[in-house]
Design a protein around this motif. Sequence first.
Motif, PDB file in Angstrom:
ATOM      1  N   THR A 218       0.876  -1.203  -0.008  1.00  0.00           N
ATOM      2  CA  THR A 218       0.081   0.021   0.008  1.00  0.00           C
ATOM      3  C   THR A 218       0.826   1.123   0.025  1.00  0.00           C
ATOM      4  O   THR A 218       2.070   1.387   0.303  1.00  0.00           O
ATOM      5  CB  THR A 218      -0.918  -0.058   1.241  1.00  0.00           C
ATOM      6  N   LEU A 219       0.249   2.317  -0.310  1.00  0.00           N
ATOM      7  CA  LEU A 219       1.055   3.668  -0.383  1.00  0.00           C
ATOM      8  C   LEU A 219       1.437   4.054   0.941  1.00  0.00           C
ATOM      9  O   LEU A 219       2.462   4.424   1.034  1.00  0.00           O
ATOM     10  CB  LEU A 219       0.006   4.774  -1.381  1.00  0.00           C
ATOM     11  N   PRO A 220       0.634   3.915   2.101  1.00  0.00           N
ATOM     12  CA  PRO A 220       1.142   4.119   3.506  1.00  0.00           C
ATOM     13  C   PRO A 220       2.198   3.550   3.829  1.00  0.00           C
ATOM     14  O   PRO A 220       3.059   3.850   4.683  1.00  0.00           O
ATOM     15  CB  PRO A 220      -0.160   3.743   4.304  1.00  0.00           C
ATOM     16  N   MET A 221       2.327   2.118   3.595  1.00  0.00           N
ATOM     17  CA  MET A 221       3.639   1.241   3.625  1.00  0.00           C
ATOM     18  C   MET A 221       4.816   1.942   3.104  1.00  0.00           C
ATOM     19  O   MET A 221       5.701   2.087   3.810  1.00  0.00           O
ATOM     20  CB  MET A 221       3.384  -0.254   3.122  1.00  0.00           C
ATOM     21  N   ILE A 222       4.869   2.382   2.029  1.00  0.00           N
ATOM     22  CA  ILE A 222       5.791   2.891   1.313  1.00  0.00           C
ATOM     23  C   ILE A 222       6.162   4.118   1.856  1.00  0.00           C
ATOM     24  O   ILE A 222       7.334   4.486   1.946  1.00  0.00           O
ATOM     25  CB  ILE A 222       5.494   3.065  -0.285  1.00  0.00           C
ATOM     26  N   SER A 223       5.040   5.172   2.235  1.00  0.00           N
ATOM     27  CA  SER A 223       5.361   6.437   2.912  1.00  0.00           C
ATOM     28  C   SER A 223       6.286   6.187   4.315  1.00  0.00           C
ATOM     29  O   SER A 223       6.965   6.908   4.581  1.00  0.00           O
ATOM     30  CB  SER A 223       4.351   7.283   3.004  1.00  0.00           C
ATOM     31  N   CYS A 224       5.745   5.259   4.894  1.00  0.00           N
ATOM     32  CA  CYS A 224       6.244   4.974   6.290  1.00  0.00           C
ATOM     33  C   CYS A 224       7.947   4.529   6.129  1.00  0.00           C
ATOM     34  O   CYS A 224       8.708   5.162   6.685  1.00  0.00           O
ATOM     35  CB  CYS A 224       5.658   3.782   7.086  1.00  0.00           C
ATOM     36  N   TRP A 225       8.011   3.641   5.110  1.00  0.00           N
ATOM     37  CA  TRP A 225       9.656   3.397   4.956  1.00  0.00           C
ATOM     38  C   TRP A 225      10.443   4.554   4.463  1.00  0.00           C
ATOM     39  O   TRP A 225      11.384   4.649   5.099  1.00  0.00           O
ATOM     40  CB  TRP A 225       9.441   2.220   3.748  1.00  0.00           C
ATOM     41  N   ASP A 226       9.707   5.289   3.442  1.00  0.00           N
ATOM     42  CA  ASP A 226      10.455   6.206   3.108  1.00  0.00           C
ATOM     43  C   ASP A 226      10.801   7.340   4.018  1.00  0.00           C
ATOM     44  O   ASP A 226      11.949   8.066   4.260  1.00  0.00           O
ATOM     45  CB  ASP A 226       9.699   7.198   1.882  1.00  0.00           C
ATOM     46  N   SER A 227      10.054   7.658   5.258  1.00  0.00           N
ATOM     47  CA  SER A 227      10.264   8.533   6.232  1.00  0.00           C
ATOM     48  C   SER A 227      11.501   8.190   7.161  1.00  0.00           C
ATOM     49  O   SER A 227      12.098   8.931   7.496  1.00  0.00           O
ATOM     50  CB  SER A 227       8.770   8.604   7.205  1.00  0.00           C
ATOM     51  N   HIS A 228      11.401   6.693   7.574  1.00  0.00           N
ATOM     52  CA  HIS A 228      12.595   6.252   8.258  1.00  0.00           C
ATOM     53  C   HIS A 228      13.716   6.400   7.398  1.00  0.00           C
ATOM     54  O   HIS A 228      14.856   6.727   8.005  1.00  0.00           O
ATOM     55  CB  HIS A 228      12.122   4.892   8.585  1.00  0.00           C
ATOM     56  N   HIS A 320      21.329  -1.988   2.423  1.00  0.00           N
ATOM     57  CA  HIS A 320      20.468  -3.127   2.265  1.00  0.00           C
ATOM     58  C   HIS A 320      19.078  -2.670   1.564  1.00  0.00           C
ATOM     59  O   HIS A 320      18.578  -3.361   0.602  1.00  0.00           O
ATOM     60  CB  HIS A 320      20.216  -3.855   3.453  1.00  0.00           C
ATOM     61  N   LEU A 321      18.551  -1.862   2.049  1.00  0.00           N
ATOM     62  CA  LEU A 321      17.076  -1.567   1.773  1.00  0.00           C
ATOM     63  C   LEU A 321      17.052  -0.682   0.375  1.00  0.00           C
ATOM     64  O   LEU A 321      15.739  -0.354  -0.261  1.00  0.00           O
ATOM     65  CB  LEU A 321      16.458  -1.004   2.628  1.00  0.00           C
ATOM     66  N   ARG A 322      18.130  -0.118  -0.224  1.00  0.00           N
ATOM     67  CA  ARG A 322      17.852   0.457  -1.484  1.00  0.00           C
ATOM     68  C   ARG A 322      18.552  -0.351  -2.701  1.00  0.00           C
ATOM     69  O   ARG A 322      18.376   0.115  -3.849  1.00  0.00           O
ATOM     70  CB  ARG A 322      18.914   1.838  -1.361  1.00  0.00           C
ATOM     71  N   SER A 323      18.881  -1.779  -2.153  1.00  0.00           N
ATOM     72  CA  SER A 323      18.927  -2.797  -3.339  1.00  0.00           C
ATOM     73  C   SER A 323      17.576  -2.780  -4.046  1.00  0.00           C
ATOM     74  O   SER A 323      16.482  -3.169  -3.382  1.00  0.00           O
ATOM     75  CB  SER A 323      19.345  -3.977  -2.507  1.00  0.00           C
ATOM     76  N   PRO A 324      17.347  -2.532  -5.307  1.00  0.00           N
ATOM     77  CA  PRO A 324      16.245  -2.290  -6.204  1.00  0.00           C
ATOM     78  C   PRO A 324      15.288  -3.662  -5.801  1.00  0.00           C
ATOM     79  O   PRO A 324      14.143  -3.420  -5.951  1.00  0.00           O
ATOM     80  CB  PRO A 324      16.581  -2.209  -7.461  1.00  0.00           C
ATOM     81  N   ASP A 325      15.770  -4.912  -6.003  1.00  0.00           N
ATOM     82  CA  ASP A 325      14.806  -6.003  -5.499  1.00  0.00           C
ATOM     83  C   ASP A 325      14.185  -6.073  -4.313  1.00  0.00           C
ATOM     84  O   ASP A 325      13.249  -6.714  -4.016  1.00  0.00           O
ATOM     85  CB  ASP A 325      15.613  -7.273  -5.801  1.00  0.00           C
ATOM     86  N   ILE A 326      14.724  -5.327  -3.367  1.00  0.00           N
ATOM     87  CA  ILE A 326      13.944  -5.366  -2.047  1.00  0.00           C
ATOM     88  C   ILE A 326      13.364  -4.001  -1.587  1.00  0.00           C
ATOM     89  O   ILE A 326      12.550  -3.886  -0.428  1.00  0.00           O
ATOM     90  CB  ILE A 326      14.941  -5.761  -0.736  1.00  0.00           C
ATOM     91  N   ALA A 327      13.829  -3.006  -2.001  1.00  0.00           N
ATOM     92  CA  ALA A 327      13.257  -1.616  -1.829  1.00  0.00           C
ATOM     93  C   ALA A 327      11.802  -1.446  -1.758  1.00  0.00           C
ATOM     94  O   ALA A 327      11.308  -1.931  -2.730  1.00  0.00           O
ATOM     95  CB  ALA A 327      14.206  -0.689  -2.791  1.00  0.00           C
ATOM     96  N   TYR A 328      11.268  -0.996  -0.577  1.00  0.00           N
ATOM     97  CA  TYR A 328      10.117  -0.581  -0.554  1.00  0.00           C
ATOM     98  C   TYR A 328       9.060  -1.911  -0.821  1.00  0.00           C
ATOM     99  O   TYR A 328       7.864  -1.826  -1.070  1.00  0.00           O
ATOM    100  CB  TYR A 328       9.544   0.504  -1.337  1.00  0.00           C
ATOM    101  N   SER A 329       9.428  -2.921  -0.486  1.00  0.00           N
ATOM    102  CA  SER A 329       8.796  -4.365  -0.879  1.00  0.00           C
ATOM    103  C   SER A 329       8.161  -4.665   0.326  1.00  0.00           C
ATOM    104  O   SER A 329       7.209  -5.518  -0.011  1.00  0.00           O
ATOM    105  CB  SER A 329       9.996  -5.413  -0.947  1.00  0.00           C
ATOM    106  N   ARG A 330       7.801  -4.200   1.580  1.00  0.00           N
ATOM    107  CA  ARG A 330       7.057  -4.557   2.536  1.00  0.00           C
ATOM    108  C   ARG A 330       7.151  -3.596   3.587  1.00  0.00           C
ATOM    109  O   ARG A 330       7.754  -2.492   3.510  1.00  0.00           O
ATOM    110  CB  ARG A 330       7.715  -6.067   3.199  1.00  0.00           C
ATOM    111  N   PRO A 331       6.184  -3.664   4.691  1.00  0.00           N
ATOM    112  CA  PRO A 331       6.228  -2.883   5.869  1.00  0.00           C
ATOM    113  C   PRO A 331       7.572  -2.671   6.323  1.00  0.00           C
ATOM    114  O   PRO A 331       8.320  -3.546   6.429  1.00  0.00           O
ATOM    115  CB  PRO A 331       5.434  -3.217   6.878  1.00  0.00           C
ATOM    116  N   ILE A 332       8.265  -1.376   6.620  1.00  0.00           N
ATOM    117  CA  ILE A 332       9.735  -1.134   6.904  1.00  0.00           C
ATOM    118  C   ILE A 332       9.808  -1.913   8.158  1.00  0.00           C
ATOM    119  O   ILE A 332      11.023  -2.439   8.621  1.00  0.00           O
ATOM    120  CB  ILE A 332       9.890   0.175   7.357  1.00  0.00           C
ATOM    121  N   ASP A 333       9.025  -2.117   9.238  1.00  0.00           N
ATOM    122  CA  ASP A 333       9.234  -3.055  10.397  1.00  0.00           C
ATOM    123  C   ASP A 333       9.680  -4.309   9.839  1.00  0.00           C
ATOM    124  O   ASP A 333      10.465  -5.079  10.671  1.00  0.00           O
ATOM    125  CB  ASP A 333       8.273  -2.886  11.424  1.00  0.00           C
ATOM    126  N   HIS A 334       9.037  -4.847   8.932  1.00  0.00           N
ATOM    127  CA  HIS A 334       9.210  -6.286   8.626  1.00  0.00           C
ATOM    128  C   HIS A 334      10.632  -6.507   7.824  1.00  0.00           C
ATOM    129  O   HIS A 334      11.271  -7.458   8.018  1.00  0.00           O
ATOM    130  CB  HIS A 334       8.099  -6.844   7.769  1.00  0.00           C
TER     131      HIS A 334
END
Length: 401
Positions: A218-228, A320-334
């Motif tokens: 979801t868009l909120p999942m992406i926004s939370c990831w991006d904020s952190h 790790h998390l800017r590796s394109p294959d995993i970036a924004y792929s799930r909630p940031i806490d996961h």
Amino acid sequence: MLERVGKRRAAIIAIVVGLLYIVSVLSSSDDHQWYPYSSSTDNDALYRAQIASVRPTDKLPHSKTLGVADSIYVVSLARRTDRQELMRSIARALDLQFTFIDATDFRSARVAKIMERVKWQRPRIDEYDARPEDWPTPDANSSDHLIYHAFPFAWSQDLIENYADPLQNPIGISGADYWTLDPPDTAWEAEHPLPPKDDNKIMTTVVLNHQYKRVPLTLPMISCWDSHARIWRQMIEKGESVAIVLEDDVDMEFDIEAQLRTMWPALPPDWDIVMLGHCWSEEYRSAPLPGSSKLRLMHHTLCTHAYAVSRRGAMQLIRHLRSPDIAYSRPIDHAMKDLAQMHRVKTLSVYPQVVIQTKDGKSDIVGNRNNDWKEQLVDSTLERIRLLSNGTEGYLKEIVT
């Protein structure tokens, strides 16, 4: 018969005489004065002051960043002034300095663009959610190739080159960073054009995480990831060694500074993250670290409402998390939990936690929440604030009800 009465009378007389003797001794000797337990003298006050400062941590000066961090960041949507006011009340009560960071709004063009990049990067979701090293390498001409390798996972080259020593090189720009540059890198975008907009849903996760398999991203999942992620980069750019990150719906132990000062010497030198608060966790399964009864190697924690991150940890998370294959792929806490369980970041947890989510009102990420799983504090700061604002009458009413 008369003999028994005489003996009984003699016994009573002996008891009375003994009691009179004791009373006379107590009343005649200053060395045996009886003081009620609740009495207070100047000597008592001095003793209490001395016993309250027998440990080295008792003599440390108060710090506006809890004694262990360079900054305390609070991520909050600009429009949530109600939550910011609540956090300011905590800062005032504990004499802390918070740096408020505007959270990424899920309705922004930035988040919409990230979603399209995720869809562009992942032409279809892998059905197996296996670790990359477990994936088979079938013959390219076989039907298995379509099943297993329609989306082969890979960490970015940037991560591989800097994994052994994440502090060796500047963080720079790499991988999914190009998805969020403002202004955009026009040359990179020309080489990586987006296909026509796709309104279909995409599922979360690529690797390891079974809990969120086939849950729509979801868009909120992406926004939370991006904020952190923006906070991690900011602390690196400011040259900070440790930052504490809070979300704007938390409560914390009133003595949190004293507790953290006691825990911190027990941390291993290569720590990356310390989860100060968490949810859906089972941290009792891990043994306490030597030197601290509350610090443990992370077993399974979710929620990002309160954690400390070292400079090394921030660089590990970004790479790790800017590796394109995993970036924004799930909630940031996961994502953070997965990296810890894959032993790619060294994460510790505080158990019981010293910061909790209030869970009052609707979440900007998950909507309505179930308060049945709300954690508890021993000495809530918000509770103290409420009691003080209510006064004695409010306090008495509250404890009676």
